[in-house]
Design a protein around this motif. Structure first.
Motif, PDB file in Angstrom:
ATOM      1  N   LEU A 155       7.488  -4.075  -9.298  1.00 31.85           N
ATOM      2  CA  LEU A 155       6.313  -3.521  -9.968  1.00 31.85           C
ATOM      3  C   LEU A 155       6.036  -4.272 -11.265  1.00 31.85           C
ATOM      4  O   LEU A 155       4.882  -4.612 -11.567  1.00 31.85           O
ATOM      5  N   LYS A 156       7.085  -4.548 -12.015  1.00 33.62           N
ATOM      6  CA  LYS A 156       6.916  -5.296 -13.266  1.00 33.62           C
ATOM      7  C   LYS A 156       6.338  -6.683 -12.996  1.00 33.62           C
ATOM      8  O   LYS A 156       5.476  -7.174 -13.733  1.00 33.62           O
ATOM      9  N   SER A 157       6.784  -7.297 -11.902  1.00 35.48           N
ATOM     10  CA  SER A 157       6.267  -8.614 -11.529  1.00 35.48           C
ATOM     11  C   SER A 157       4.784  -8.541 -11.198  1.00 35.48           C
ATOM     12  O   SER A 157       3.999  -9.392 -11.631  1.00 35.48           O
ATOM     13  N   LEU A 158       4.395  -7.505 -10.443  1.00 40.26           N
ATOM     14  CA  LEU A 158       2.978  -7.318 -10.116  1.00 40.26           C
ATOM     15  C   LEU A 158       2.151  -7.155 -11.391  1.00 40.26           C
ATOM     16  O   LEU A 158       1.076  -7.747 -11.532  1.00 40.26           O
ATOM     17  N   GLN A 159       2.664  -6.349 -12.300  1.00 34.14           N
ATOM     18  CA  GLN A 159       1.945  -6.085 -13.550  1.00 34.14           C
ATOM     19  C   GLN A 159       1.879  -7.336 -14.430  1.00 34.14           C
ATOM     20  O   GLN A 159       0.819  -7.671 -14.964  1.00 34.14           O
ATOM     21  N   ASP A 160       3.003  -8.026 -14.549  1.00 39.14           N
ATOM     22  CA  ASP A 160       3.056  -9.213 -15.404  1.00 39.14           C
ATOM     23  C   ASP A 160       2.163 -10.331 -14.877  1.00 39.14           C
ATOM     24  O   ASP A 160       1.586 -11.100 -15.657  1.00 39.14           O
ATOM     25  N   ASN A 161       2.058 -10.428 -13.546  1.00 34.55           N
ATOM     26  CA  ASN A 161       1.264 -11.494 -12.922  1.00 34.55           C
ATOM     27  C   ASN A 161      -0.183 -11.083 -12.647  1.00 34.55           C
ATOM     28  O   ASN A 161      -0.931 -11.831 -12.013  1.00 34.55           O
ATOM     29  N   ASP A 162      -0.556  -9.876 -13.099  1.00 33.22           N
ATOM     30  CA  ASP A 162      -1.933  -9.402 -12.929  1.00 33.22           C
ATOM     31  C   ASP A 162      -2.330  -9.362 -11.449  1.00 33.22           C
ATOM     32  O   ASP A 162      -3.434  -9.734 -11.077  1.00 33.22           O
ATOM     33  N   GLN A 163      -1.391  -8.885 -10.614  1.00 34.44           N
ATOM     34  CA  GLN A 163      -1.628  -8.844  -9.169  1.00 34.44           C
ATOM     35  C   GLN A 163      -2.194  -7.519  -8.676  1.00 34.44           C
ATOM     36  O   GLN A 163      -2.559  -7.402  -7.510  1.00 34.44           O
ATOM     37  N   VAL A 164      -2.262  -6.522  -9.546  1.00 37.57           N
ATOM     38  CA  VAL A 164      -2.861  -5.236  -9.141  1.00 37.57           C
ATOM     39  C   VAL A 164      -4.370  -5.356  -9.307  1.00 37.57           C
ATOM     40  O   VAL A 164      -4.871  -5.462 -10.429  1.00 37.57           O
ATOM     41  N   LEU A 165      -5.090  -5.354  -8.201  1.00 38.17           N
ATOM     42  CA  LEU A 165      -6.541  -5.542  -8.247  1.00 38.17           C
ATOM     43  C   LEU A 165      -7.295  -4.215  -8.356  1.00 38.17           C
ATOM     44  O   LEU A 165      -8.331  -4.138  -9.008  1.00 38.17           O
ATOM     45  N   PHE A 166      -6.760  -3.172  -7.686  1.00 41.93           N
ATOM     46  CA  PHE A 166      -7.429  -1.868  -7.693  1.00 41.93           C
ATOM     47  C   PHE A 166      -6.414  -0.753  -7.865  1.00 41.93           C
ATOM     48  O   PHE A 166      -5.310  -0.807  -7.314  1.00 41.93           O
ATOM     49  N   ARG A 167      -6.825   0.280  -8.624  1.00 42.22           N
ATOM     50  CA  ARG A 167      -6.016   1.497  -8.754  1.00 42.22           C
ATOM     51  C   ARG A 167      -6.881   2.713  -8.450  1.00 42.22           C
ATOM     52  O   ARG A 167      -8.087   2.725  -8.720  1.00 42.22           O
ATOM     53  N   TYR A 168      -6.247   3.746  -7.909  1.00 44.16           N
ATOM     54  CA  TYR A 168      -6.942   5.011  -7.673  1.00 44.16           C
ATOM     55  C   TYR A 168      -7.214   5.696  -9.012  1.00 44.16           C
ATOM     56  O   TYR A 168      -6.346   5.736  -9.894  1.00 44.16           O
ATOM     57  N   CYS A 169      -8.429   6.213  -9.164  1.00 44.29           N
ATOM     58  CA  CYS A 169      -8.821   6.852 -10.421  1.00 44.29           C
ATOM     59  C   CYS A 169      -9.773   7.998 -10.122  1.00 44.29           C
ATOM     60  O   CYS A 169     -10.134   8.250  -8.967  1.00 44.29           O
ATOM     61  N   ASP A 170     -10.216   8.689 -11.176  1.00 47.80           N
ATOM     62  CA  ASP A 170     -11.242   9.708 -10.988  1.00 47.80           C
ATOM     63  C   ASP A 170     -12.620   9.075 -11.233  1.00 47.80           C
ATOM     64  O   ASP A 170     -12.732   7.861 -11.456  1.00 47.80           O
ATOM     65  N   ALA A 171     -13.661   9.872 -11.170  1.00 49.93           N
ATOM     66  CA  ALA A 171     -15.030   9.353 -11.282  1.00 49.93           C
ATOM     67  C   ALA A 171     -15.286   8.676 -12.623  1.00 49.93           C
ATOM     68  O   ALA A 171     -16.186   7.834 -12.742  1.00 49.93           O
ATOM     69  N   ASN A 172     -14.487   9.026 -13.636  1.00 49.53           N
ATOM     70  CA  ASN A 172     -14.651   8.442 -14.966  1.00 49.53           C
ATOM     71  C   ASN A 172     -13.738   7.245 -15.206  1.00 49.53           C
ATOM     72  O   ASN A 172     -13.690   6.703 -16.315  1.00 49.53           O
ATOM     73  N   GLY A 173     -12.994   6.868 -14.173  1.00 51.38           N
ATOM     74  CA  GLY A 173     -12.095   5.731 -14.310  1.00 51.38           C
ATOM     75  C   GLY A 173     -10.734   6.074 -14.881  1.00 51.38           C
ATOM     76  O   GLY A 173      -9.937   5.178 -15.181  1.00 51.38           O
ATOM     77  N   GLU A 174     -10.436   7.372 -15.020  1.00 47.51           N
ATOM     78  CA  GLU A 174      -9.147   7.793 -15.563  1.00 47.51           C
ATOM     79  C   GLU A 174      -8.099   7.866 -14.453  1.00 47.51           C
ATOM     80  O   GLU A 174      -8.395   8.311 -13.341  1.00 47.51           O
ATOM     81  N   LEU A 175      -6.872   7.443 -14.781  1.00 41.74           N
ATOM     82  CA  LEU A 175      -5.787   7.453 -13.801  1.00 41.74           C
ATOM     83  C   LEU A 175      -5.095   8.815 -13.799  1.00 41.74           C
ATOM     84  O   LEU A 175      -3.952   8.957 -14.243  1.00 41.74           O
ATOM     85  N   THR A 176      -5.775   9.811 -13.289  1.00 42.10           N
ATOM     86  CA  THR A 176      -5.236  11.172 -13.274  1.00 42.10           C
ATOM     87  C   THR A 176      -4.293  11.364 -12.088  1.00 42.10           C
ATOM     88  O   THR A 176      -4.362  10.642 -11.087  1.00 42.10           O
ATOM     89  N   GLU A 177      -3.443  12.362 -12.216  1.00 46.22           N
ATOM     90  CA  GLU A 177      -2.505  12.676 -11.134  1.00 46.22           C
ATOM     91  C   GLU A 177      -3.256  13.063  -9.868  1.00 46.22           C
ATOM     92  O   GLU A 177      -2.894  12.675  -8.759  1.00 46.22           O
ATOM     93  N   GLY A 178      -4.319  13.824 -10.015  1.00 44.11           N
ATOM     94  CA  GLY A 178      -5.079  14.259  -8.862  1.00 44.11           C
ATOM     95  C   GLY A 178      -5.768  13.119  -8.127  1.00 44.11           C
ATOM     96  O   GLY A 178      -5.975  13.183  -6.909  1.00 44.11           O
ATOM     97  N   ALA A 179      -6.128  12.076  -8.858  1.00 47.39           N
ATOM     98  CA  ALA A 179      -6.815  10.942  -8.233  1.00 47.39           C
ATOM     99  C   ALA A 179      -5.882  10.134  -7.348  1.00 47.39           C
ATOM    100  O   ALA A 179      -6.325   9.492  -6.387  1.00 47.39           O
TER     101      ALA A 179
END
Length: 232
Positions: A155-179
């Motif tokens: 995971l650290k490698s993915l983060q350090d290398n900017d390999q995460v292209l998309f994350r699940y979020c809510d309609a406002n772009g917040e990374l909530t638990e429910g999203a």
């Protein structure tokens, strides 16, 4: 004009969705590629679509990974050829070792089919370079095994290398638990390889191409791809 190849396995059910999106919405040349094919000549971009390849026996993508065409897909990707795996396609790419990590059953052990929001995390890829970092997209999901997992060093490698292209979020772009409905580590919805030419994502942008079907939010992703291919 770039030619797209859509790989078809026994059990694929989103192959025609991908074909329609690229051929009839985006106006590209598109060819179906059967799982026994070994000739990728003339193909500029590969899409491995969603579905239940080989019935998802053993585990999702485990059998498809050994089909004849996947040997050529691996060679294509290793030479820098662009590959996009959607849903089951993502699972197959993981099994093939083209991107790191693994898939587990959704956190609540239920198949989920609905629209969700995803956030663009980087514009440094051919899949996202026309998008806005932080932009939110309304995209359908349809999976039972979309709980992405990787160990902490990975995971650290993915983060350090900017390999995460998309994350699940809510309609406002917040990374909530429910999203984060399937429990994926770090809200991950889509990642690329270190070479940045292979994308795996669980949401289905090919199903969000026309307003008539409820969302056009998938189009910018494919427009980014086409822009990248035209510049290459």
């Amino acid at each position: 004009m770039a030619t797209f190849g859509v790989v078809v396995f026994p059990g694929s059910n989103c192959d025609h969705d991908a074909y329609h999106a690229m051929k009839h919405v985006m106006g590209c040349e598109v060819k179906f590629l059967w799982h026994k094919d070994t000739d990728l000549s003339g193909i500029d971009f590969l899409i491995i679509p969603g579905g239940f390849s080989y019935g998802d026996y053993l585990r999702s993508g485990a059998i498809a990974r050994f089909s004849p065409i996947m040997q050529e897909v691996v060679k294509f990707a290793e030479k820098g050829g662009p590959v996009m795996g959607i849903c089951n396609g993502f699972q197959i790419l993981l099994e093939a070792g083209l991107i790191p990590g693994a898939m587990m059953h959704n956190q609540k052990l239920k198949f989920v089919c609905k629209n969700v929001f995803i956030r663009c995390e980087t514009t440094d890829s051919l899949f996202t370079n026309s998008l806005k970092k932080g932009g939110v997209f309304d995209i359908p999901v349809s999976h039972g095994e979309g709980n992405y997992f990787i160990d902490q060093s990975g995971l650290k490698s993915l983060q350090d290398n900017d390999q995460v292209l998309f994350r699940y979020c809510d309609a406002n772009g917040e990374l909530t638990e429910g999203a984060n409905f399937n429990g994926s580590i770090d809200h991950i919805a889509g990642i690329c390889n270190e070479g940045r030419n292979v994308l795996g994502m669980m949401p289905h942008p090919e199903r969000a191409m026309e307003k008539l079907l409820g969302s056009e939010d998938g189009k910018p992703i494919f427009e980014s791809i086409l822009n990248s291919l035209s510049v290459a």
